[in-house]
Design a protein around this motif. Structure first.
Motif, mmCIF file in Angstrom:
data_model
loop_
_atom_site.group_PDB
_atom_site.id
_atom_site.type_symbol
_atom_site.label_atom_id
_atom_site.label_comp_id
_atom_site.label_asym_id
_atom_site.label_seq_id
_atom_site.Cartn_x
_atom_site.Cartn_y
_atom_site.Cartn_z
ATOM 1 N N GLU A 2 8.206 -5.368 -10.860
ATOM 2 C CA GLU A 2 6.890 -5.758 -10.336
ATOM 3 C C GLU A 2 5.853 -5.785 -11.442
ATOM 4 O O GLU A 2 5.867 -4.939 -12.338
ATOM 5 C CB GLU A 2 6.426 -4.787 -9.250
ATOM 6 N N THR A 4 1.437 -6.736 -12.105
ATOM 7 C CA THR A 4 0.146 -6.837 -11.438
ATOM 8 C C THR A 4 -0.521 -8.162 -11.810
ATOM 9 O O THR A 4 -0.592 -8.525 -12.982
ATOM 10 C CB THR A 4 -0.771 -5.671 -11.846
ATOM 11 N N ILE A 5 -0.982 -8.877 -10.810
ATOM 12 C CA ILE A 5 -1.607 -10.185 -11.023
ATOM 13 C C ILE A 5 -2.929 -10.025 -11.769
ATOM 14 O O ILE A 5 -3.749 -9.165 -11.445
ATOM 15 C CB ILE A 5 -1.862 -10.885 -9.668
ATOM 16 N N ARG A 6 -3.122 -10.893 -12.762
ATOM 17 C CA ARG A 6 -4.383 -10.951 -13.497
ATOM 18 C C ARG A 6 -5.114 -12.245 -13.129
ATOM 19 O O ARG A 6 -4.520 -13.176 -12.573
ATOM 20 C CB ARG A 6 -4.124 -10.930 -15.003
ATOM 21 N N ASP A 9 -3.714 -16.037 -13.597
ATOM 22 C CA ASP A 9 -2.257 -16.094 -13.593
ATOM 23 C C ASP A 9 -1.757 -16.924 -12.408
ATOM 24 O O ASP A 9 -2.403 -16.988 -11.354
ATOM 25 C CB ASP A 9 -1.648 -14.690 -13.494
ATOM 26 N N LYS A 38 -4.031 -13.008 -5.503
ATOM 27 C CA LYS A 38 -5.079 -11.989 -5.529
ATOM 28 C C LYS A 38 -4.961 -11.114 -6.769
ATOM 29 O O LYS A 38 -3.902 -10.531 -7.044
ATOM 30 C CB LYS A 38 -4.991 -11.116 -4.276
ATOM 31 N N VAL A 39 -6.062 -11.035 -7.508
ATOM 32 C CA VAL A 39 -6.090 -10.175 -8.690
ATOM 33 C C VAL A 39 -5.778 -8.741 -8.272
ATOM 34 O O VAL A 39 -6.271 -8.255 -7.250
ATOM 35 C CB VAL A 39 -7.458 -10.247 -9.392
ATOM 36 N N ARG A 40 -4.913 -8.097 -9.041
ATOM 37 C CA ARG A 40 -4.415 -6.741 -8.803
ATOM 38 C C ARG A 40 -3.327 -6.690 -7.724
ATOM 39 O O ARG A 40 -2.807 -5.626 -7.418
ATOM 40 C CB ARG A 40 -5.545 -5.755 -8.450
ATOM 41 N N GLY A 41 -3.004 -7.843 -7.152
ATOM 42 C CA GLY A 41 -1.856 -7.879 -6.265
ATOM 43 C C GLY A 41 -0.563 -7.752 -7.053
ATOM 44 O O GLY A 41 -0.557 -7.772 -8.291
ATOM 45 N N LYS A 42 0.538 -7.644 -6.360
ATOM 46 C CA LYS A 42 1.830 -7.434 -7.016
ATOM 47 C C LYS A 42 2.699 -8.678 -6.902
ATOM 48 O O LYS A 42 2.731 -9.353 -5.868
ATOM 49 C CB LYS A 42 2.560 -6.240 -6.405
ATOM 50 N N PRO A 80 -1.245 -3.051 -18.778
ATOM 51 C CA PRO A 80 -2.584 -3.648 -18.755
ATOM 52 C C PRO A 80 -3.624 -2.922 -19.609
ATOM 53 O O PRO A 80 -4.634 -3.517 -19.983
ATOM 54 C CB PRO A 80 -2.967 -3.599 -17.263
ATOM 55 N N THR A 81 -3.388 -1.652 -19.949
ATOM 56 C CA THR A 81 -4.360 -0.924 -20.774
ATOM 57 C C THR A 81 -4.048 -1.039 -22.263
ATOM 58 O O THR A 81 -4.788 -0.525 -23.100
ATOM 59 C CB THR A 81 -4.395 0.569 -20.382
#
Length: 395
Positions: A2, A4-6, A9, A38-42, A80-81
């Protein structure tokens, strides 16, 4: 795996980034479309796992990505960090890694619980597959079906109708695993891109028709039915040669294709470890589930894997269509197994399928010896089965 959507993307971008066909990305994420990213979606990426890695001196993202055949952004999207230019020694990150083919065990016999674990693992690794329960066994075990593909052509394969033929489940699951790996890695199958098969064929797999019987052979009887099955087994607590379901009914003698002839010809006239066809056709939940599966789907071709004999049967009472012979010739060529049109046998799943639908049906007898065939034969059995498996997808 999985991610995380940015912002910005798309599934198309992920397809390009991870070199996974877009159709597999779409079917792995059926609730995601260009209008609801959706941003932060999987998002699930089929054919990958994320592997932890501790940064060492001299590491760079470019080197780490190159070693895995990835773009740098494939690592950044999992972390992401993380800043692309700053890698700190001893920092823990995650790296995407394509999975290999060895996700089905061939070291120990496959009983029901191990099959369930394998199916769950494959569903996680290849989320574009669908897993259904088509029925329950006498003891309440689910009879699982795996679906792969989008196509109009429908091919069905099954294994372990007979309890002491449990090795057929292992063979079929190994072939499913290889097919899934071929799809996600865009490999060639018989000279064609694997993606073509996915688009043109919907493959139905029932890897263990008789879960109670398989467990009886491999693990012995559960306490709640021990007295009953020992009685059926003529007082013996040795079940290694048991073929029937837990009630002593042979599931491959349960179908209404001259069932009365089968009943008359078979020696057991009451529940037994093998061959007893029951008191009437389709009394057993496992057989009913398989009949309903065929009735509710328009399968173009059916293959039942059994053991043993290194041969296969492809006709029934002259009801098989002309294309059956073409397929049989190809199966014989690629596998080296003998093609046999007619045998003096009735009430089998293949027999009933041909009779009911006038479409190609095959019973494949893998290997040679005394059932249950030993695991030492697995690799020898697997090769001709693989040739038949992929040849079936080509028709």
């Amino acid at each position: 795996m999985e991610i995380t959507i940015r912002a910005e993307d798309t599934l198309s971008y992920y397809s390009h980034l991870f070199k996974v066909p877009l159709n597999l990305m779409e079917d792995s994420n059926p609730n995601i479309s260009p209008t609801n990213m959706k941003v932060r979606g999987k998002v699930r990426i089929p054919g990958y796992i994320s592997v932890p890695y501790v940064i060492e001196d001299g590491d760079s993202l470019w080197d780490l990505a190159s070693a895995k055949g990835l773009h740098v952004d494939a690592i950044l999207i999992l972390n992401p960090t993380l800043e692309s230019q700053l890698l700190k020694k001893d920092e823990l990150i995650y790296i995407p890694e394509r999975i290999g083919t060895a996700h089905t065990s061939v070291k120990t016999p496959c009983h029901y619980k191990s099959l369930v674990k394998t199916i769950q693992s494959l569903k996680k690794l290849y989320p574009f597959i669908t897993v259904n329960t088509i029925g329950k066994s006498i003891l309440g075990n689910s009879i699982h079906e795996i679906r792969i593909g989008r196509g109009k052509k429908k091919v069905h394969m099954n294994a372990s109708f007979h309890a002491n033929e449990w090795i057929t489940t292992m063979v079929l699951m190994s072939l499913v695993n290889k097919y899934l790996h071929s799809l996600t890695n865009e490999e060639l199958i018989r000279g064609e891109k694997a993606s073509r098969f996915y688009e043109e064929i919907e493959l139905s797999i029932v890897p263990m028709v008789n879960p109670d019987g398989v467990d009886l052979v491999l693990n012995g009887p559960p306490l709640k039915v021990k007295e009953e099955v020992v009685t059926i087994n003529e007082g013996s607590e040795e079940f290694v040669h048991w073929k029937a379901n837990i009630k002593g009914i042979d599931l491959n003698n349960q179908f209404p294709a001259n069932w009365d002839i089968c009943k008359r010809n078979k020696e057991p006239k009451s529940p037994a470890s093998r061959d007893f066809p029951g008191d009437s056709p389709l009394t057993e939940p496992e057989a009913i589930a398989m009949a309903d599966l065929a009735k509710n789907n328009s399968f173009d071709l059916v293959i039942a894997f059994h053991t043993q004999g290194e041969e296969f049967y492809w006709g029934y009472e002259g009801l098989e269509p002309p294309i059956s012979e073409e397929i049989a010739i190809e199966f014989e060529r690629v596998s080296g197994y003998q093609a046999i049109r007619y045998v003096n046998s009735h009430a089998g799943y293949k027999d009933w399928f041909i009779q009911e639908f006038k479409r190609p049906g095959f019973t494949i007898e893998l290997g040679k010896g005394i059932n249950p065939l030993p695991l030492s034969q697995f690799q020898k059995i697997l090769k001709p089965a693989e040739e038949i498996f992929f040849a079936a997808l080509s028709f």
